[in-house]
Enzyme design. Structure first.
Site, PDB file in Angstrom:
ATOM      1  N   CYS A 185      -7.376  -6.156 -15.892  1.00 15.91           N
ATOM      2  CA  CYS A 185      -5.722  -6.452 -15.729  1.00 15.91           C
ATOM      3  C   CYS A 185      -5.167  -5.422 -14.923  1.00 15.91           C
ATOM      4  CB  CYS A 185      -5.465  -6.106 -17.297  1.00 15.91           C
ATOM      5  SG  CYS A 185      -6.075  -4.904 -18.214  1.00 15.91           S
ATOM      6  N   HIS A 197       1.356  -4.010 -18.376  1.00 18.20           N
ATOM      7  CA  HIS A 197       1.016  -2.624 -17.854  1.00 18.20           C
ATOM      8  C   HIS A 197       2.034  -2.467 -16.562  1.00 18.20           C
ATOM      9  CE1 HIS A 197      -2.359  -2.591 -20.125  1.00 18.20           C
ATOM     10  NE2 HIS A 197      -3.343  -3.144 -19.167  1.00 18.20           N
TER      11      HIS A 197
HETATM   12  N1  LIG Z   1      -6.572  -7.033 -23.585  1.00 17.47           N
HETATM   13  C1  LIG Z   1      -6.373  -7.197 -22.404  1.00 17.47           C
HETATM   14  O1  LIG Z   1      -5.375  -6.719 -21.856  1.00 17.47           O
HETATM   15  C2  LIG Z   1      -7.434  -7.366 -21.698  1.00 17.47           C
HETATM   16  C3  LIG Z   1      -7.377  -7.831 -20.287  1.00 17.47           C
HETATM   17  C4  LIG Z   1      -8.386  -8.166 -19.142  1.00 17.47           C
HETATM   18  C5  LIG Z   1      -9.414  -8.361 -20.042  1.00 17.47           C
HETATM   19  N2  LIG Z   1      -9.845  -7.975 -21.190  1.00 17.47           N
HETATM   20  C6  LIG Z   1     -11.165  -8.302 -21.626  1.00 17.47           C
HETATM   21  O2  LIG Z   1     -11.101  -9.270 -22.653  1.00 17.47           O
HETATM   22  C7  LIG Z   1     -12.218  -9.258 -23.847  1.00 17.47           C
HETATM   23  C8  LIG Z   1     -11.516  -9.281 -25.111  1.00 17.47           C
HETATM   24  O3  LIG Z   1     -10.480  -8.420 -25.360  1.00 17.47           O
HETATM   25  P1  LIG Z   1      -9.550  -8.485 -26.208  1.00 17.47           P
HETATM   26  O4  LIG Z   1      -8.260  -7.384 -25.769  1.00 17.47           O
HETATM   27  O5  LIG Z   1      -8.898  -9.853 -26.378  1.00 17.47           O
HETATM   28  O6  LIG Z   1     -10.072  -7.940 -27.423  1.00 17.47           O
HETATM   29  P2  LIG Z   1      -9.786  -8.282 -29.051  1.00 17.47           P
HETATM   30  O7  LIG Z   1      -8.439  -8.380 -29.345  1.00 17.47           O
HETATM   31  O8  LIG Z   1     -10.442  -6.928 -29.598  1.00 17.47           O
HETATM   32  O9  LIG Z   1     -10.667  -9.470 -29.421  1.00 17.47           O
HETATM   33  C9  LIG Z   1     -12.100  -9.538 -29.421  1.00 17.47           C
HETATM   34  C10 LIG Z   1     -12.783 -10.953 -29.751  1.00 17.47           C
HETATM   35  O10 LIG Z   1     -14.091 -10.787 -29.353  1.00 17.47           O
HETATM   36  C11 LIG Z   1     -14.508 -11.369 -30.740  1.00 17.47           C
HETATM   37  N3  LIG Z   1     -15.934 -10.956 -30.874  1.00 17.47           N
HETATM   38  C12 LIG Z   1     -16.190  -9.516 -31.310  1.00 17.47           C
HETATM   39  N4  LIG Z   1     -17.587  -9.848 -31.626  1.00 17.47           N
HETATM   40  C13 LIG Z   1     -18.157 -10.960 -31.277  1.00 17.47           C
HETATM   41  C14 LIG Z   1     -19.532 -11.509 -31.291  1.00 17.47           C
HETATM   42  N5  LIG Z   1     -20.457 -10.917 -31.843  1.00 17.47           N
HETATM   43  N6  LIG Z   1     -19.477 -12.825 -31.034  1.00 17.47           N
HETATM   44  C15 LIG Z   1     -18.323 -13.600 -30.752  1.00 17.47           C
HETATM   45  N7  LIG Z   1     -17.184 -13.103 -30.687  1.00 17.47           N
HETATM   46  C16 LIG Z   1     -17.113 -11.869 -30.975  1.00 17.47           C
HETATM   47  C17 LIG Z   1     -13.777 -11.123 -31.733  1.00 17.47           C
HETATM   48  O11 LIG Z   1     -13.860 -11.883 -32.959  1.00 17.47           O
HETATM   49  P3  LIG Z   1     -13.517 -11.115 -34.399  1.00 17.47           P
HETATM   50  O12 LIG Z   1     -11.980 -11.369 -34.271  1.00 17.47           O
HETATM   51  O13 LIG Z   1     -14.284 -12.131 -35.250  1.00 17.47           O
HETATM   52  O14 LIG Z   1     -13.762  -9.788 -34.381  1.00 17.47           O
HETATM   53  C18 LIG Z   1     -12.414 -11.409 -30.992  1.00 17.47           C
HETATM   54  O15 LIG Z   1     -12.169 -12.702 -30.812  1.00 17.47           O
HETATM   55  C19 LIG Z   1     -12.761  -7.833 -23.382  1.00 17.47           C
HETATM   56  O16 LIG Z   1     -14.064  -8.029 -22.608  1.00 17.47           O
HETATM   57  C20 LIG Z   1     -11.714  -7.125 -22.484  1.00 17.47           C
HETATM   58  O17 LIG Z   1     -12.349  -6.119 -21.978  1.00 17.47           O
HETATM   59  C21 LIG Z   1      -8.705  -7.663 -22.128  1.00 17.47           C
END
Ligand SMILES: NC(=O)c1ccc[n+]([C@@H]2O[C@H](COP(=O)([O-])OP(=O)(O)OC[C@H]3O[C@@H](n4cnc5c(N)ncnc54)[C@H](OP(=O)(O)O)[C@@H]3O)[C@@H](O)[C@H]2O)c1
Length: 359
Positions: A134, A251
């Site tokens: 990001c 950010h």
């Molecule tokens: N947040 C940001 O600003 C941002 C920006 C760029 C990239 N990212 C990337 O995007 C990804 C997700 O980030 P996020 O911030 O959205 O995190 P988050 O809010 O913690 O969400 C994680 C998601 O992954 C799911 N998950 C966890 N274990 C799983 C499994 N075994 N099988 C299938 N789904 C599973 C979770 O499901 P449950 O709800 O069932 O646990 C939830 O839907 C990460 O790789 C992160 O590095 C994030």
């Protein structure tokens, strides 16, 4: 118009939910929509337009019949399941870091290097396309027009990153630790390395990545490596220092960019930035009716709260460094869940499938 069958892995997370909103907002021509999350979300549903869609767990064969799968669940899940989506015939747009620096994989910010993306409707084979970090995305959107017009000599960036960058758990830890702190107590941190309430933490990710003990943390290495890859400038010196701050979303980055050929006036550099794709320039004293910068008035600049829920990469506080005529300073702010993740992912998909979004 061809309907596209879409999967979202991580649909219950903060990025996944943003994907669902943006798919609706931009009227992406979704045919079937399949949502995936962990076993913790079994039995849950998510609303998309007027449908309630059940959340499934990942299993062999779940991607059959899909054209496109967005992954936003973390590195291990993408590493295992994105190749399976491709084998099942779907393009995989991956938000994790699993494939970003793989030389075989495109690391795409459509405004900057979208010319490298294949055309799905012209029969290109499904592949994995990586969505950058990001903090990297907003940085390269701001640097791209400067690179094109003036050439880049070096880049330094200090980031001020919101807790939503650490997912839903990051947001919850800020709320919980702030509430407890207001009651005069403290809460042991679990998502962040220190207590985030009313404090800043100069660490995002871990130190000693790949065994290197040079003081950089993994978020800084992502920004430095990915910026060079996206800008197709492998030898560009990029130096990053990342800090987690107790803001909810978006950010901010203080950027020092040294140019090969520096313009003589601030107006020239601001006009170049203002024309850059995806950028909303905020001149210090605001804009007049014709969009030109005003000479004086109350100071204007983007903030993290202001940029939240918005699409542009906002650029403000543009000024020349007093110590070096070729170095310019600027403040770059963008929503990490939108342009930093889901919006950029969807823009990749729009280019792959040649779709014009709703204006
Ligand atoms: N947040 C940001 O600003 C941002 C920006 C760029 C990239 N990212 C990337 O995007 C990804 C997700 O980030 P996020 O911030 O959205 O995190 P988050 O809010 O913690 O969400 C994680 C998601 O992954 C799911 N998950 C966890 N274990 C799983 C499994 N075994 N099988 C299938 N789904 C599973 C979770 O499901 P449950 O709800 O069932 O646990 C939830 O839907 C990460 O790789 C992160 O590095 C994030």
């Amino acid at each position: 118009l061809k309907k596209i069958n879409v999967g979202v892995v991580g649909a219950t997370g903060v990025v996944g939910e943003t994907f669902l909103s943006i798919l609706e907002e931009r009227e992406f021509p979704v045919g079937e929509l399949r949502l995936f999350a962990s076993e913790n979300s079994q039995g849950m549903k998510r609303r998309f337009h007027d449908q309630e869609i059940p959340v499934q767990t990942l299993a062999e064969g779940v991607f059959n019949g899909l054209d496109l799968v967005f992954f936003s669940s973390g590195d291990d899940i993408s590493a295992k399941w994105a190749p399976k989506a491709v084998a099942a015939g779907a393009f995989a747009v991956d938000n994790s870091a699993a494939f970003r620096m793989n030389p075989e994989v495109q690391l795409s910010v459509p405004e900057v290097n979208g010319d490298l993306l294949p055309k799905a409707l012209a029969g290109a084979n499904p592949i994995i396309i990586a969505n950058p970090n990001c903090s990297t995305i907003q940085l390269v959107v701001a640097l791209a027009p400067l690179q094109k017009k003036f050439g880049l000599k070096s880049v330094r960036v200090a980031s001020y990153q919101s807790v939503s960058g650490a997912g839903r758990a990051g947001l919850e830890e800020l709320f919980a630790s702030t509430k407890v702190a207001l009651e005069g107590e403290s809460l042991a941190p679990s998502v962040f390395p220190k207590t985030i309430a009313f404090d800043s933490i100069p660490q995002i990710g871990s130190f000693m990545s790949g065994g290197a003990d040079d003081g950089f943390c993994t978020e800084e290495l992502k920004i430095m490596n990915e910026t060079c890859k996206i800008l197709r400038a492998p030898n560009l010196p990029v130096s990053a220092f990342t800090v987690r701050v107790p803001t909810l979303n978006s950010h901010a980055e203080a950027v020092w960019v040294t140019l090969e050929r520096s313009p003589s006036t601030k107006e020239e550099i601001e006009s170049c930035l203002a024309q850059g794709a995806g950028i909303e320039l905020m001149p210090l004293y605001g804009k007049g009716q014709n969009g030109a910068a005003l000479a004086k008035g109350p100071a204007q600049y983007p903030t993290q709260a202001m940029a939240s829920g918005q699409d542009p990469v906002y650029v403000g506080r543009v000024h020349r460094d007093r110590n070096d005529a070729n170095t310019w300073m600027m403040w770059v702010v963008s929503d990490n869940l939108r342009k930093g993740a889901a919006l950029n992912g969807l823009q990749i998909a729009e280019q792959l499938f040649d779709i014009t979004p709703r204006a």
